[in-house]
Design an enzyme around this catalytic site. Sequence first.
Site, PDB file in Angstrom:
ATOM      1  N   GLU A 165       0.799  -1.241   0.000  1.00 52.24           N
ATOM      2  CA  GLU A 165       0.000   0.000   0.000  1.00 52.24           C
ATOM      3  C   GLU A 165       0.830   1.290   0.000  1.00 52.24           C
ATOM      4  O   GLU A 165       0.671   2.130   0.876  1.00 52.24           O
ATOM      5  CB  GLU A 165      -0.959  -0.022   1.205  1.00 52.24           C
ATOM      6  CG  GLU A 165      -1.848  -1.252   1.221  1.00 52.24           C
ATOM      7  CD  GLU A 165      -2.815  -1.291   2.412  1.00 52.24           C
ATOM      8  OE1 GLU A 165      -2.729  -0.412   3.285  1.00 52.24           O
ATOM      9  OE2 GLU A 165      -3.658  -2.201   2.447  1.00 52.24           O
ATOM     10  N   ASN A 218       1.951  -5.204  -3.182  1.00 52.39           N
ATOM     11  CA  ASN A 218       0.547  -5.501  -2.850  1.00 52.39           C
ATOM     12  C   ASN A 218      -0.215  -4.208  -2.534  1.00 52.39           C
ATOM     13  O   ASN A 218       0.292  -3.351  -1.792  1.00 52.39           O
ATOM     14  CB  ASN A 218       0.564  -6.419  -1.606  1.00 52.39           C
ATOM     15  CG  ASN A 218      -0.786  -6.983  -1.235  1.00 52.39           C
ATOM     16  OD1 ASN A 218      -1.531  -7.455  -2.093  1.00 52.39           O
ATOM     17  ND2 ASN A 218      -1.120  -6.940   0.050  1.00 52.39           N
ATOM     18  N   HIS A 254     -10.439  -6.128  -1.530  1.00 51.86           N
ATOM     19  CA  HIS A 254     -11.446  -5.953  -0.480  1.00 51.86           C
ATOM     20  C   HIS A 254     -12.587  -5.201  -1.157  1.00 51.86           C
ATOM     21  O   HIS A 254     -12.628  -3.965  -1.158  1.00 51.86           O
ATOM     22  CB  HIS A 254     -10.881  -5.147   0.690  1.00 51.86           C
ATOM     23  CG  HIS A 254      -9.759  -5.846   1.381  1.00 51.86           C
ATOM     24  ND1 HIS A 254      -9.960  -7.000   2.108  1.00 51.86           N
ATOM     25  CD2 HIS A 254      -8.438  -5.582   1.453  1.00 51.86           C
ATOM     26  CE1 HIS A 254      -8.802  -7.408   2.596  1.00 51.86           C
ATOM     27  NE2 HIS A 254      -7.862  -6.573   2.212  1.00 51.86           N
ATOM     28  N   GLU A 282      -6.141 -10.782  -0.967  1.00 54.37           N
ATOM     29  CA  GLU A 282      -6.883 -10.545   0.286  1.00 54.37           C
ATOM     30  C   GLU A 282      -8.391 -10.500   0.033  1.00 54.37           C
ATOM     31  O   GLU A 282      -9.109  -9.662   0.587  1.00 54.37           O
ATOM     32  CB  GLU A 282      -6.423  -9.228   0.931  1.00 54.37           C
ATOM     33  CG  GLU A 282      -4.920  -9.137   1.121  1.00 54.37           C
ATOM     34  CD  GLU A 282      -4.466  -7.945   1.938  1.00 54.37           C
ATOM     35  OE1 GLU A 282      -5.310  -7.233   2.518  1.00 54.37           O
ATOM     36  OE2 GLU A 282      -3.245  -7.720   1.999  1.00 54.37           O
ATOM     37  N   ASP A 284     -12.213 -10.456  -0.069  1.00 53.96           N
ATOM     38  CA  ASP A 284     -13.463 -10.583   0.691  1.00 53.96           C
ATOM     39  C   ASP A 284     -14.492  -9.689   0.018  1.00 53.96           C
ATOM     40  O   ASP A 284     -14.135  -8.713  -0.646  1.00 53.96           O
ATOM     41  CB  ASP A 284     -13.325 -10.280   2.197  1.00 53.96           C
ATOM     42  CG  ASP A 284     -12.522  -9.042   2.518  1.00 53.96           C
ATOM     43  OD1 ASP A 284     -12.528  -8.086   1.723  1.00 53.96           O
ATOM     44  OD2 ASP A 284     -11.897  -9.015   3.593  1.00 53.96           O
TER      45      ASP A 284
HETATM   46  C1  XIL Z   1      -5.496  -6.272   8.738  1.00 49.03           C
HETATM   47  C2  XIL Z   1      -5.712  -7.425   9.698  1.00 49.03           C
HETATM   48  O1  XIL Z   1      -6.624  -8.324   9.142  1.00 49.03           O
HETATM   49  C3  XIL Z   1      -6.202  -6.893  11.016  1.00 49.03           C
HETATM   50  O2  XIL Z   1      -6.296  -7.934  11.967  1.00 49.03           O
HETATM   51  C4  XIL Z   1      -5.251  -5.818  11.535  1.00 49.03           C
HETATM   52  O3  XIL Z   1      -5.774  -5.253  12.697  1.00 49.03           O
HETATM   53  C5  XIL Z   1      -5.012  -4.750  10.493  1.00 49.03           C
HETATM   54  O4  XIL Z   1      -4.589  -5.338   9.278  1.00 49.03           O
HETATM   55  N1  XIL Z   1      -4.831  -4.718   3.937  1.00 49.03           N
HETATM   56  C6  XIL Z   1      -3.744  -5.475   4.309  1.00 49.03           C
HETATM   57  C7  XIL Z   1      -3.817  -6.341   5.512  1.00 49.03           C
HETATM   58  O5  XIL Z   1      -2.744  -5.511   3.575  1.00 49.03           O
HETATM   59  O6  XIL Z   1      -2.583  -6.488   6.154  1.00 49.03           O
HETATM   60  C8  XIL Z   1      -4.853  -5.837   6.477  1.00 49.03           C
HETATM   61  O7  XIL Z   1      -4.938  -6.771   7.537  1.00 49.03           O
HETATM   62  C9  XIL Z   1      -6.168  -5.620   5.796  1.00 49.03           C
HETATM   63  C10 XIL Z   1      -6.035  -4.582   4.717  1.00 49.03           C
END
Ligand code: XIL
Length: 378
Positions: A165, A218, A254, A282, A284
């Site tokens: 990010e 990522n 996400h 990631e 969802d």
């Molecule tokens: C999130 C975790 O799932 C949480 O438990 C934590 O509090 C914060 O991070 N993008 C990412 C992940 O790259 O590392 C994040 O994970 C979610 C968003």
Amino acid sequence: MGKFKYAGIKRSLFTATKLSLLFAALFIIAAAGGSRQTQRTLQSTSPFPIGAAIDPGLLQHNPAYRHVVETEFNSITAENVLKWAGVHPVADRFDFTKGDILVAFAQDHNKRFHGHNLCWYQYNPAWLRSFNGDSLAWEQLFKTHIQTVVAHYKGKIESWDVVNEAFHEDGTLRVEDTNPADNNDDGCIWARHLGKDYIARAFEYAHEADPNALLFYNDYNEEISPAKLQAIINMVKDFKHRHIPINGLGLQMHININTPQAGITEAMRQFAATGLQVHIAELDISVNPKSDTAITYSTDLQNRQAGMFAFVVHQYATLIPKKQQYGITTWNVGDADSWIRHTYRRKDWPLLFDDNYAPKPVYDTVMNVLTAVKAGRR
Ligand code: XIL
């Protein structure tokens, strides 16, 4: 004779009991064997790796969670334990305890391990934010961290999200906090102390520590932020030109049930065109992006979510060339452990397994799409 007859009846009764016991046993064995053979799972159905972000506490203490992880997924991503705050909690000490638990589990169960992450603007320990040093000291700290962690898992972790990010939605690099008043630093400590080319150096440091590890960049929102997507593509072109060792791109995804599908297609097309590995890293799919407090997980929402999952999996299987398919990873396993519920404090059901780790109807939808793409019916 009577005695014999009696004895004969007894014997045949005995034999019948024995036989029926034998048949019962055979039936149970056959049924168990049969169901083992026919019980399809995500990992046995998918033509590419299928993973999840895993928490070692749940893995150790929740048998239902562990069972799903063992049977359904063949790739593991560490949800938090390898981030700076997890693995480097104090300045002069690394703590690999929890990462080691996850990696040992993956090795024992023959699963791929994806390391997440070596450098992010979030999830940094308090000591790091107050670290005092000139740019050389910061560089040393950065390099030592990356190389210590990568070297510790050399040969055990196949791939890393090296930088996570780094860009804003408008495609500019995160550097300063854009809104100091909101108590949420969306700038990046690394860009501030190391300069804008820190991303390239992170990849070089990681590569030095494990030349065989596949190295990923990522990020999120590529499907709705064309400028961010473009910034990532430009970065990849620049890295290739300069021979910076990058192997893959993580498309976090996400997303939610309303995410415009054209944007998803565009992001996948552009990522595919880089020739790099592409990991939906990631995934969802939120059904409650507006944080409605009265929402229920209605059939309508479930159907819309299933449609979106099907779309994503199908697009991935068809738009990303096979040799670039690093796989699809969901962020968490069951709805109860989804970061969305915890982070945004809202009702949501964004995953394939329910609060008790039973497969949801949307799981069946994904299985059907995976089956179809595996069979080449696209
Ligand atoms: C999130 C975790 O799932 C949480 O438990 C934590 O509090 C914060 O991070 N993008 C990412 C992940 O790259 O590392 C994040 O994970 C979610 C968003």
